[in-house]
Design a protein around this motif. Structure first.
Motif, mmCIF file in Angstrom:
data_model
loop_
_atom_site.group_PDB
_atom_site.id
_atom_site.type_symbol
_atom_site.label_atom_id
_atom_site.label_comp_id
_atom_site.label_asym_id
_atom_site.label_seq_id
_atom_site.Cartn_x
_atom_site.Cartn_y
_atom_site.Cartn_z
ATOM 1 N N UNK A 42 26.957 58.973 33.179
ATOM 2 C CA UNK A 42 25.744 59.166 32.923
ATOM 3 C C UNK A 42 24.761 59.470 33.897
ATOM 4 N N UNK A 43 25.053 58.504 34.942
ATOM 5 C CA UNK A 43 23.993 58.769 36.070
ATOM 6 C C UNK A 43 24.239 60.041 36.771
ATOM 7 N N UNK A 44 25.671 60.416 37.036
ATOM 8 C CA UNK A 44 25.802 61.417 37.642
ATOM 9 C C UNK A 44 25.326 62.910 37.066
ATOM 10 N N UNK A 45 25.331 62.795 35.590
ATOM 11 C CA UNK A 45 24.770 63.801 34.636
ATOM 12 C C UNK A 45 23.224 63.954 34.654
ATOM 13 N N UNK A 46 22.555 62.853 35.145
ATOM 14 C CA UNK A 46 21.087 62.962 35.313
ATOM 15 C C UNK A 46 20.666 62.395 34.093
ATOM 16 N N UNK A 47 21.184 61.538 33.383
ATOM 17 C CA UNK A 47 20.620 60.993 32.230
ATOM 18 C C UNK A 47 19.579 59.770 32.627
ATOM 19 N N UNK A 48 18.424 59.744 31.874
ATOM 20 C CA UNK A 48 17.443 58.820 32.170
ATOM 21 C C UNK A 48 16.120 58.761 31.469
ATOM 22 N N UNK A 49 15.422 57.486 31.481
ATOM 23 C CA UNK A 49 14.210 57.685 30.692
ATOM 24 C C UNK A 49 14.477 57.862 29.259
ATOM 25 N N UNK A 50 15.606 57.153 28.552
ATOM 26 C CA UNK A 50 15.615 57.475 27.397
ATOM 27 C C UNK A 50 16.648 56.540 26.582
ATOM 28 N N UNK A 51 16.786 56.629 25.133
ATOM 29 C CA UNK A 51 17.664 55.640 24.362
ATOM 30 C C UNK A 51 18.864 56.356 24.231
ATOM 31 N N UNK A 52 19.869 55.578 24.596
ATOM 32 C CA UNK A 52 21.295 56.284 24.393
ATOM 33 C C UNK A 52 22.064 55.284 23.434
ATOM 34 N N UNK A 53 23.055 55.542 22.801
ATOM 35 C CA UNK A 53 23.923 55.100 21.544
ATOM 36 C C UNK A 53 25.278 54.853 22.409
ATOM 37 N N UNK A 54 25.802 53.512 22.364
ATOM 38 C CA UNK A 54 26.906 53.193 22.757
ATOM 39 C C UNK A 54 28.015 52.637 21.726
ATOM 40 N N UNK A 55 28.998 53.197 21.661
ATOM 41 C CA UNK A 55 29.801 52.880 20.492
ATOM 42 C C UNK A 55 31.168 52.494 20.804
ATOM 43 N N UNK A 56 31.581 51.257 20.406
ATOM 44 C CA UNK A 56 33.098 50.795 20.884
ATOM 45 C C UNK A 56 33.447 49.766 19.969
ATOM 46 N N UNK A 57 34.920 49.447 19.811
ATOM 47 C CA UNK A 57 35.431 48.492 19.120
ATOM 48 C C UNK A 57 35.464 47.171 19.622
ATOM 49 N N UNK A 58 34.768 46.896 20.850
ATOM 50 C CA UNK A 58 34.695 45.559 21.557
ATOM 51 C C UNK A 58 33.670 44.710 21.156
ATOM 52 N N UNK A 59 33.760 44.028 20.036
ATOM 53 C CA UNK A 59 32.593 43.012 19.660
ATOM 54 C C UNK A 59 32.137 42.195 20.824
ATOM 55 N N UNK A 60 33.154 41.481 21.838
ATOM 56 C CA UNK A 60 32.754 40.933 22.951
ATOM 57 C C UNK A 60 31.862 41.466 23.728
ATOM 58 N N UNK A 61 31.984 42.905 24.259
ATOM 59 C CA UNK A 61 31.164 43.462 25.268
ATOM 60 C C UNK A 61 29.908 43.752 24.304
ATOM 61 N N UNK A 62 29.976 44.290 23.449
ATOM 62 C CA UNK A 62 28.854 44.852 22.636
ATOM 63 C C UNK A 62 27.656 43.679 22.347
#
Length: 223
Positions: free
Chosen positions: A133-153
């Motif tokens: 995302x950093x290489x894409x230039x994503x910044x200053x916004x809300x982003x949604x992260x989805x995964x099946x690891x309850x530990x990490x999230x």
């Protein structure tokens, strides 16, 4: 980009009053502002973003023009796999986003060695997604992260404590990167079935098949 409008109502020979809106899309807030201005009832207005930065109407319009062609509406799927005998991890991430009027998807995976657990692999997958995302230039916004690891999230959201030293290192790296990019993460646990794309990428990495691709898609994956 989300903002809160703070404005003062004013009319000749009538009392003034201050109002504060709910969170609004910045573009919508500007439309409302211009409508109030046409009615002649707007005395002062300012906009506060998710980082508590205050913007004038002119500044906000300029900002939206500048970021119009930058990646927006980012949704990330991540997953990690682990082979305990070899201490090898496979990580995968799929990143969906809008740029201008086009929708895009990035698919990436990596095979990594000297790992200690599946949870560490999941953290590494999350970190790699943020790095992309950093290489894409994503910044200053809300982003949604989805995964099946309850530990990490749940550890990243602060719901669960993180006691393992090696996982804490990953957590610190992720939080530092998100802070640098001024990204507000929104965490959403999903089932393994819903996470098939990232899971497949992680599995292919374990099998030695490294993938990186960027492709235009018809629309963003549903959140």
């Amino acid at each position: 980009m989300k903002v809160i409008m703070q404005w003062t109502y004013h009319a000749s020979k009538k009392p003034t009053a201050d109002f504060v809106s709910d969170w609004l899309d910045a573009g919508t807030a500007l439309v409302i502002t211009e409508d109030l201005e046409k009615a002649g009832r707007l005395k002062e207005v300012e906009f506060k973003d998710e980082f508590d930065t205050i913007w004038t109407k002119k500044e906000l319009k300029k900002l939206l023009t500048e970021v119009e062609e930058e990646p927006q509406d980012v949704t990330v799927f991540f997953d990690g796999g682990f082979q305990i005998e070899q201490r090898v991890a496979g990580i995968g991430a799929a990143i969906y986003y809008r740029q201008g009027k086009k929708h895009w998807r990035i698919r990436t995976n990596l095979r990594l060695e000297q790992f200690e657990s599946n949870n560490e692999a999941e953290y590494a997958a999350f970190y790699e997604a943020v790095r992309q995302m950093e290489e894409l230039g994503v910044h200053h916004q809300s982003c949604l992260f989805k995964g099946d690891s309850l530990v990490v999230l749940n550890q990243l959201s602060g719901e669960w404590p993180c006691m393992e030293e090696n996982l804490n290192k990953w957590l610190d790296r992720i939080e530092a990167k998100l802070e640098k990019l001024k990204i507000i993460p929104v965490y959403k646990p999903i089932s393994r079935k819903e996470n098939q794309e990232a899971d497949r990428l992680a599995t292919l990495a374990l099998q030695g098949e490294v993938i990186f691709s960027k492709s235009e898609i018809a629309e963003l994956k549903e959140s």
